[in-house]
Design an enzyme around this catalytic site. Structure first.
Site, PDB file in Angstrom:
ATOM      1  N   HIS A  59       0.891  -1.182   0.000  1.00  0.00           N
ATOM      2  CA  HIS A  59       0.000   0.000   0.000  1.00  0.00           C
ATOM      3  C   HIS A  59       0.917   1.217   0.000  1.00  0.00           C
ATOM      4  O   HIS A  59       1.414   1.608   1.052  1.00  0.00           O
ATOM      5  CB  HIS A  59      -0.878   0.026   1.246  1.00  0.00           C
ATOM      6  CG  HIS A  59      -1.737  -1.178   1.423  1.00  0.00           C
ATOM      7  ND1 HIS A  59      -3.074  -1.197   1.098  1.00  0.00           N
ATOM      8  CD2 HIS A  59      -1.476  -2.424   1.909  1.00  0.00           C
ATOM      9  CE1 HIS A  59      -3.592  -2.387   1.369  1.00  0.00           C
ATOM     10  NE2 HIS A  59      -2.637  -3.156   1.861  1.00  0.00           N
ATOM     11  N   PHE A  60       1.165   1.777  -1.172  1.00  0.00           N
ATOM     12  CA  PHE A  60       2.069   2.931  -1.248  1.00  0.00           C
ATOM     13  C   PHE A  60       1.335   4.274  -1.066  1.00  0.00           C
ATOM     14  O   PHE A  60       1.932   5.341  -1.220  1.00  0.00           O
ATOM     15  CB  PHE A  60       2.872   2.911  -2.557  1.00  0.00           C
ATOM     16  CG  PHE A  60       4.124   2.052  -2.481  1.00  0.00           C
ATOM     17  CD1 PHE A  60       4.440   1.356  -1.320  1.00  0.00           C
ATOM     18  CD2 PHE A  60       4.995   1.952  -3.549  1.00  0.00           C
ATOM     19  CE1 PHE A  60       5.587   0.576  -1.231  1.00  0.00           C
ATOM     20  CE2 PHE A  60       6.159   1.179  -3.476  1.00  0.00           C
ATOM     21  CZ  PHE A  60       6.447   0.489  -2.320  1.00  0.00           C
ATOM     22  N   ASN A  91      -7.012   0.231  -2.150  1.00  0.00           N
ATOM     23  CA  ASN A  91      -7.767   0.927  -1.092  1.00  0.00           C
ATOM     24  C   ASN A  91      -7.177   2.307  -0.802  1.00  0.00           C
ATOM     25  O   ASN A  91      -6.861   2.641   0.332  1.00  0.00           O
ATOM     26  CB  ASN A  91      -7.844   0.077   0.193  1.00  0.00           C
ATOM     27  CG  ASN A  91      -6.482  -0.206   0.793  1.00  0.00           C
ATOM     28  OD1 ASN A  91      -5.471  -0.181   0.103  1.00  0.00           O
ATOM     29  ND2 ASN A  91      -6.439  -0.476   2.088  1.00  0.00           N
ATOM     30  N   LYS A 140      -8.374  -7.273  -6.955  1.00  0.00           N
ATOM     31  CA  LYS A 140      -8.396  -7.493  -5.502  1.00  0.00           C
ATOM     32  C   LYS A 140      -9.840  -7.608  -5.037  1.00  0.00           C
ATOM     33  O   LYS A 140     -10.689  -6.777  -5.366  1.00  0.00           O
ATOM     34  CB  LYS A 140      -7.731  -6.309  -4.781  1.00  0.00           C
ATOM     35  CG  LYS A 140      -7.774  -6.391  -3.252  1.00  0.00           C
ATOM     36  CD  LYS A 140      -6.801  -7.437  -2.730  1.00  0.00           C
ATOM     37  CE  LYS A 140      -6.877  -7.657  -1.225  1.00  0.00           C
ATOM     38  NZ  LYS A 140      -6.282  -6.628  -0.409  1.00  0.00           N
ATOM     39  N   HIS A 171      -8.583 -10.801   0.101  1.00  0.00           N
ATOM     40  CA  HIS A 171      -8.474 -10.616   1.549  1.00  0.00           C
ATOM     41  C   HIS A 171      -9.618 -11.451   2.112  1.00  0.00           C
ATOM     42  O   HIS A 171     -10.774 -11.213   1.779  1.00  0.00           O
ATOM     43  CB  HIS A 171      -8.649  -9.129   1.903  1.00  0.00           C
ATOM     44  CG  HIS A 171      -8.614  -8.856   3.374  1.00  0.00           C
ATOM     45  ND1 HIS A 171      -7.682  -8.023   3.936  1.00  0.00           N
ATOM     46  CD2 HIS A 171      -9.387  -9.300   4.393  1.00  0.00           C
ATOM     47  CE1 HIS A 171      -7.876  -7.975   5.250  1.00  0.00           C
ATOM     48  NE2 HIS A 171      -8.909  -8.745   5.554  1.00  0.00           N
ATOM     49  N   HIS A 224      -2.104 -12.813   2.323  1.00  0.00           N
ATOM     50  CA  HIS A 224      -1.766 -12.723   3.758  1.00  0.00           C
ATOM     51  C   HIS A 224      -2.448 -13.774   4.639  1.00  0.00           C
ATOM     52  O   HIS A 224      -3.144 -13.455   5.601  1.00  0.00           O
ATOM     53  CB  HIS A 224      -1.919 -11.310   4.327  1.00  0.00           C
ATOM     54  CG  HIS A 224      -3.195 -10.566   4.061  1.00  0.00           C
ATOM     55  ND1 HIS A 224      -4.431 -11.152   4.136  1.00  0.00           N
ATOM     56  CD2 HIS A 224      -3.413  -9.261   3.754  1.00  0.00           C
ATOM     57  CE1 HIS A 224      -5.345 -10.234   3.887  1.00  0.00           C
ATOM     58  NE2 HIS A 224      -4.759  -9.092   3.637  1.00  0.00           N
ATOM     59  N   ASP A 297       2.766  -6.911   2.566  1.00  0.00           N
ATOM     60  CA  ASP A 297       1.577  -6.161   2.987  1.00  0.00           C
ATOM     61  C   ASP A 297       2.010  -4.853   3.671  1.00  0.00           C
ATOM     62  O   ASP A 297       1.498  -4.495   4.739  1.00  0.00           O
ATOM     63  CB  ASP A 297       0.642  -6.976   3.881  1.00  0.00           C
ATOM     64  CG  ASP A 297      -0.724  -6.309   4.022  1.00  0.00           C
ATOM     65  OD1 ASP A 297      -0.944  -5.255   3.399  1.00  0.00           O
ATOM     66  OD2 ASP A 297      -1.572  -6.835   4.767  1.00  0.00           O
ATOM     67  N   HIS A 301       1.277   3.632   8.336  1.00  0.00           N
ATOM     68  CA  HIS A 301       0.439   4.638   9.010  1.00  0.00           C
ATOM     69  C   HIS A 301       1.380   5.475   9.855  1.00  0.00           C
ATOM     70  O   HIS A 301       2.447   5.006  10.245  1.00  0.00           O
ATOM     71  CB  HIS A 301      -0.619   3.964   9.898  1.00  0.00           C
ATOM     72  CG  HIS A 301      -1.588   3.126   9.130  1.00  0.00           C
ATOM     73  ND1 HIS A 301      -2.581   3.654   8.339  1.00  0.00           N
ATOM     74  CD2 HIS A 301      -1.693   1.774   8.999  1.00  0.00           C
ATOM     75  CE1 HIS A 301      -3.273   2.684   7.775  1.00  0.00           C
ATOM     76  NE2 HIS A 301      -2.753   1.528   8.145  1.00  0.00           N
TER      77      HIS A 301
HETATM   78  O1  DOR Z   1      -3.546  -4.261   8.318  1.00  0.00           O
HETATM   79  C1  DOR Z   1      -3.998  -3.926   7.231  1.00  0.00           C
HETATM   80  N1  DOR Z   1      -3.761  -2.723   6.703  1.00  0.00           N
HETATM   81  N2  DOR Z   1      -4.778  -4.795   6.564  1.00  0.00           N
HETATM   82  C2  DOR Z   1      -5.456  -4.450   5.457  1.00  0.00           C
HETATM   83  O2  DOR Z   1      -6.196  -5.252   4.950  1.00  0.00           O
HETATM   84  C3  DOR Z   1      -5.350  -3.073   4.921  1.00  0.00           C
HETATM   85  C4  DOR Z   1      -4.102  -2.427   5.355  1.00  0.00           C
HETATM   86  C5  DOR Z   1      -4.091  -0.941   5.117  1.00  0.00           C
HETATM   87  O3  DOR Z   1      -4.371  -0.527   3.985  1.00  0.00           O
HETATM   88  O4  DOR Z   1      -3.788  -0.184   6.040  1.00  0.00           O
HETATM   89 ZN    ZN Z   2      -2.949  -5.170   2.426  1.00  0.00          ZN
END
Ligand code: DOR
Ligand code: ZN
Length: 413
Positions: A59-60, A91, A140, A171, A224, A297, A301
């Site tokens: 997730h960049f 996402n 996805k 997922h 995952h 994965d 954050h």
């Molecule tokens: O821990 C997670 N973070 N699981 C996910 O399915 C999404 C991801 C995120 O985009 O932060």
């Molecule tokens: Zn993910």
């Protein structure tokens, strides 16, 4: 411009052979032990030369979430770990659910990315026909709520109507079970994360998705995987001859639910970290070749976000630069062979996701290469991370083995 990678241990036909690689016009033009001349020569003795490593699940962020990561910091972090190709999840702030949004993202990412990339579109019951008209190779499926609001709607309709050559990357967590667990454990705090998002939530979803793939003949990849039970179901399905593949991540192999006591909400991730037994079982499946790929994965954050209380704290952490040194440490410990590592992080991802010119070192291929030094030791420190997210649940882990040089489409990075 010609460049000679001289006398490395080169991954050819699934084994390591001491030879040299000539790169001309960004292509691997020749592989031969007798090569001596080029404008530039890099001595690769005592190094292994691998097909560029691929992380099929990152997730960049960017696009309004630059404070967490952007494509420059993300791709720099990937390169520092030895990754030359990533597949990025849909996402985003504005979820990627239409071809128009996907094309726009592709344009913006190609202006910024320092590495090869592929982008997922999120499949829903509403975009199946649109996707069927494209040559997309993978989508996805968010079967279970997590970061970002992507509700796929009628999942059976997706399996029934989606072109059968498109890989569904899922997922897998059952929402109803998560909801029920939340109700039962009225205390909402991190120690309950693995009880709320429990083994049953995962394996019930995995079971349901495999049943649909069997009924409609889809290619399904469970991403995952975190539990022993899910792996047993996946193994059974493979034995039946179904087109099922899967991956797991370093955090399910190296960490477990004892982390909650140590680092609290910083260990919050979806699927949750499970028990020591699950962790041990995942290693056995990995060693046996039942797990097809390892991905990070990478889900960055900010520290501030992760410092909030359980319900507000988002799930995930940054790891794209850590998966290679962590997995190479296991090679050094004799848990898996280096050849298997290459399969997990390059050969199989390229095959399963249909990535051209990747996963192999071959004359005529664009030069996507990762050079590793198996002897290089390190200690993981959040503060030293290249990702914008400068903390990690792997803080203090000692590693041995590291990516030391990468080539992306013939260019040294
Ligand atoms: O821990 C997670 N973070 N699981 C996910 O399915 C999404 C991801 C995120 O985009 O932060
Ligand atoms: Zn993910």
């Amino acid at each position: 411009m010609s460049l000679l990678l001289k006398r490395g241990k080169v991954f050819l036909d699934n084994k390591f052979v001491e030879t040299s690689i000539l790169i001309e016009n960004n292509m691997i033009s020749k592989i031969d032990n007798e090569l001596n001349n080029a404008e530039n020569i890099i001595d690769c003795s005592n190094k292994h030369i691998l097909p560029g490593l691929i992380d099929i699940h990152v997730h960049f962020r960017d696009f309004g979430q630059e404070e967490k990561e952007d494509w420059i910091s993300g791709s720099k972090a990937a390169l520092s770990g030895g990754i030359t190709t990533v597949l990025d999840m849909p996402n985003n702030n504005e979820p990627i659910t239409t071809i128009e949004k996907l094309k726009l993202k592709e344009k913006l990412v190609s202006e910024k990315s320092l590495i090869n990339f592929g982008l997922y579109i999120a499949i829903t019951e509403h975009n199946i026909e649109e996707i069927n008209k494209t040559d997309l190779k993978y989508v996805k499926l968010y079967y279970g709520e997590t970061t970002g609001e992507i509700n796929p709607g009628k999942v059976e309709k997706i399996f029934k109507n989606l072109n059968k050559d498109i890989l569904i990357v899922a997922h897998a967590e059952e929402n109803d079970i998560i909801k029920l667990n939340k109700k039962n454990y009225s205390i909402d705090e991190i120690n309950f994360h693995s009880l709320i998002r429990d083994n049953k939530a995962e394996y019930t979803a995995v079971n349901f998705l495999i049943e649909l793939a069997e009924k409609y003949g889809n290619r399904l990849h469970i991403t995952h995987v975190s539990t022993k039970e899910s792996m047993l179901l996946i193994k059974q399905a493979k034995n039946k001859g179904l087109k099922i593949t899967c991956d797991s991540c370093p955090h399910y192999l190296f960490l477990d639910n004892s982390m909650y006591n140590k680092i609290g909400n910083k260990a919050k991730v979806n699927p949750s970290l499970k028990s020591k037994e699950d962790r041990k079982a995942l290693w056995e499946f990995l060693i046996n070749g039942d797990i097809d790929c390892i991905c990070s994965d990478h889900a960055p954050h900010t520290f501030e976000e992760k410092s909030q209380e359980y319900n507000k704290c988002p799930s995930g952490f940054s790891s794209v630069e850590l998966s290679v040194p962590l997995m190479l440490s296991s090679v050094n410990k004799g848990k898996i062979k280096l050849e298997q590592f290459v399969k997990l992080m390059s050969v199989n991802p390229a095959k399963i996701f249909g990535l051209k010119n990747k996963g192999e070192i071959k004359e005529g291929f664009e030069a996507n290469l990762t050079i590793i030094d198996l002897e290089k030791e390190g200690i993981i420190k959040g503060k030293k991370m290249i990702s914008k997210s400068k903390w990690t649940p792997f803080e203090g882990f000692k590693t041995k083995g590291k990516g030391v040089m990468t080539f992306v489409n013939g260019t040294k990075k």
